[in-house]
Design an enzyme around this catalytic site. Structure first.
Site, PDB file in Angstrom:
ATOM      1  N   LYS A  17       1.430   8.641 132.502  1.00 49.00           N
ATOM      2  CA  LYS A  17       0.335   9.487 132.025  1.00 49.00           C
ATOM      3  C   LYS A  17      -0.270   8.936 130.741  1.00 49.00           C
ATOM      4  O   LYS A  17      -1.467   9.070 130.498  1.00 49.00           O
ATOM      5  CB  LYS A  17       0.831  10.918 131.823  1.00 49.00           C
ATOM      6  CG  LYS A  17       1.187  11.619 133.131  1.00 49.00           C
ATOM      7  CD  LYS A  17       1.616  13.059 132.920  1.00 49.00           C
ATOM      8  CE  LYS A  17       1.944  13.737 134.243  1.00 49.00           C
ATOM      9  NZ  LYS A  17       2.372  15.148 134.055  1.00 49.00           N
ATOM     10  N   ASP A  78       3.659   7.099 118.710  1.00 46.09           N
ATOM     11  CA  ASP A  78       4.752   8.048 118.527  1.00 46.09           C
ATOM     12  C   ASP A  78       4.085   9.363 118.209  1.00 46.09           C
ATOM     13  O   ASP A  78       3.199   9.438 117.353  1.00 46.09           O
ATOM     14  CB  ASP A  78       5.696   7.622 117.404  1.00 46.09           C
ATOM     15  CG  ASP A  78       6.991   8.432 117.423  1.00 46.09           C
ATOM     16  OD1 ASP A  78       7.547   8.625 118.517  1.00 46.09           O
ATOM     17  OD2 ASP A  78       7.442   8.880 116.355  1.00 46.09           O
ATOM     18  N   SER A  79       4.469  10.372 118.946  1.00 44.57           N
ATOM     19  CA  SER A  79       3.769  11.638 118.785  1.00 44.57           C
ATOM     20  C   SER A  79       4.742  12.793 118.908  1.00 44.57           C
ATOM     21  O   SER A  79       5.861  12.639 119.399  1.00 44.57           O
ATOM     22  CB  SER A  79       2.658  11.765 119.830  1.00 44.57           C
ATOM     23  OG  SER A  79       3.171  11.577 121.132  1.00 44.57           O
ATOM     24  N   PHE A 161       2.002  17.261 129.758  1.00 44.73           N
ATOM     25  CA  PHE A 161       3.445  17.054 129.715  1.00 44.73           C
ATOM     26  C   PHE A 161       3.947  17.484 128.343  1.00 44.73           C
ATOM     27  O   PHE A 161       3.177  17.885 127.479  1.00 44.73           O
ATOM     28  CB  PHE A 161       3.810  15.580 129.991  1.00 44.73           C
ATOM     29  CG  PHE A 161       3.090  14.577 129.127  1.00 44.73           C
ATOM     30  CD1 PHE A 161       3.649  14.114 127.945  1.00 44.73           C
ATOM     31  CD2 PHE A 161       1.847  14.079 129.506  1.00 44.73           C
ATOM     32  CE1 PHE A 161       2.991  13.187 127.154  1.00 44.73           C
ATOM     33  CE2 PHE A 161       1.176  13.147 128.723  1.00 44.73           C
ATOM     34  CZ  PHE A 161       1.756  12.703 127.534  1.00 44.73           C
ATOM     35  N   ASP A 164       2.747  20.726 126.067  1.00 46.81           N
ATOM     36  CA  ASP A 164       1.390  21.158 126.422  1.00 46.81           C
ATOM     37  C   ASP A 164       1.301  22.608 126.915  1.00 46.81           C
ATOM     38  O   ASP A 164       0.374  23.333 126.552  1.00 46.81           O
ATOM     39  CB  ASP A 164       0.784  20.231 127.480  1.00 46.81           C
ATOM     40  CG  ASP A 164       0.334  18.897 126.902  1.00 46.81           C
ATOM     41  OD1 ASP A 164       0.446  18.704 125.677  1.00 46.81           O
ATOM     42  OD2 ASP A 164      -0.117  18.036 127.688  1.00 46.81           O
ATOM     43  N   LYS A 184      -8.846  17.229 127.609  1.00 43.17           N
ATOM     44  CA  LYS A 184      -7.726  16.883 126.744  1.00 43.17           C
ATOM     45  C   LYS A 184      -7.989  15.568 126.015  1.00 43.17           C
ATOM     46  O   LYS A 184      -7.736  15.456 124.810  1.00 43.17           O
ATOM     47  CB  LYS A 184      -6.430  16.792 127.568  1.00 43.17           C
ATOM     48  CG  LYS A 184      -5.203  16.583 126.688  1.00 43.17           C
ATOM     49  CD  LYS A 184      -3.924  16.498 127.505  1.00 43.17           C
ATOM     50  CE  LYS A 184      -2.757  16.147 126.596  1.00 43.17           C
ATOM     51  NZ  LYS A 184      -1.517  15.872 127.320  1.00 43.17           N
TER      52      LYS A 184
END
EC number: 3.6.1.66
Length: 206
Positions: A17, A78-79, A161, A164, A184
């Site tokens: 994704k 990186d989130s 994912f 969310d 999004k």
């Protein structure tokens, strides 16, 4: 006149994704001549553990590892989710908040449990993404995107994912999992960060 050679760019992720998201960002910006490949499409290499104290540190380490191992320009992100009432946690621990890396349902359930007594007016949160681009022998750039919102009381929607389904973006009454992919991309933390890297990625084929 021959078409210019396609430039391969490694996306330091096995998440299909995330690759699709970056492809959509590049397509919407009109960037051509880039072939994105994920970690599953290159030989395995040692990956440094994500132990940085910030999203930026982790993203840069991943991008440097990928570029050094493959010789390809590498994009890494990186989130995570920062919840106001949890002192900006889970933060860099978002993917393993409940103990097991990548267990989205368990991570989400834990956050909801921790906020069970938190009133609606104090459920503020933000998704944060740091994206890094490392070009072997060339540029290193790290950018940050932030998507403010709040935490719902129960999951809604089946898109996206991670967190969310419980994240309601500021100015909307739908969860991030109820948005279309295009909606999004236009608003999300990763979309905002990746958009800042588009000129650098486009420059690879110029």
């Amino acid at each position: 006149m021959a078409d210019p050679a396609v430039v391969r760019v490694l996306v330091a992720s096995r998440n299909a994704k995330k690759l699709k998201e970056l492809r959509r960002v590049l397509e919407s910006a009109g960037v051509e001549g880039i072939e994105l490949v994920g970690l599953n499409e290159v030989p395995e290499f040692p990956e440094t553990p994500e132990t940085g104290a910030t999203f930026e540190e982790n993203a840069l380490v991943k991008a440097r590892d990928g570029a050094a191992a493959t010789g390809l320009p590498c994009v890494a992100d990186d989130s995570g989710l920062e919840v106001d009432a949890l002192n900006a946690m889970p933060g860099v621990l978002s993917a393993r908040w409940a103990g097991s890396h990548g267990d989205d349902a368990a991570n989400t359930a834990l956050v909801l449990a921790q906020l069970s007594d938190t009133p609606d007016g104090r459920r503020g949160a933000a998704f944060v993404s740091a994206c890094a681009l490392v070009v072997p022998g060339g540029v290193e750039r790290v950018v940050r995107g932030t998507w403010p919102g709040s935490i719902a009381r129960a999951p809604r929607g089946d898109g996206g994912f991670g967190y969310d389904p419980v994240f309601v973006p500021e100015g909307d009454d739908r969860s991030a999992a109820e948005l279309t992919p295009e909606e999004k991309d236009a608003a999300s933390h990763r979309g905002r960060a990746l958009a800042q890297l588009v000129p650098d990625i486009a420059a690879l084929v110029s």
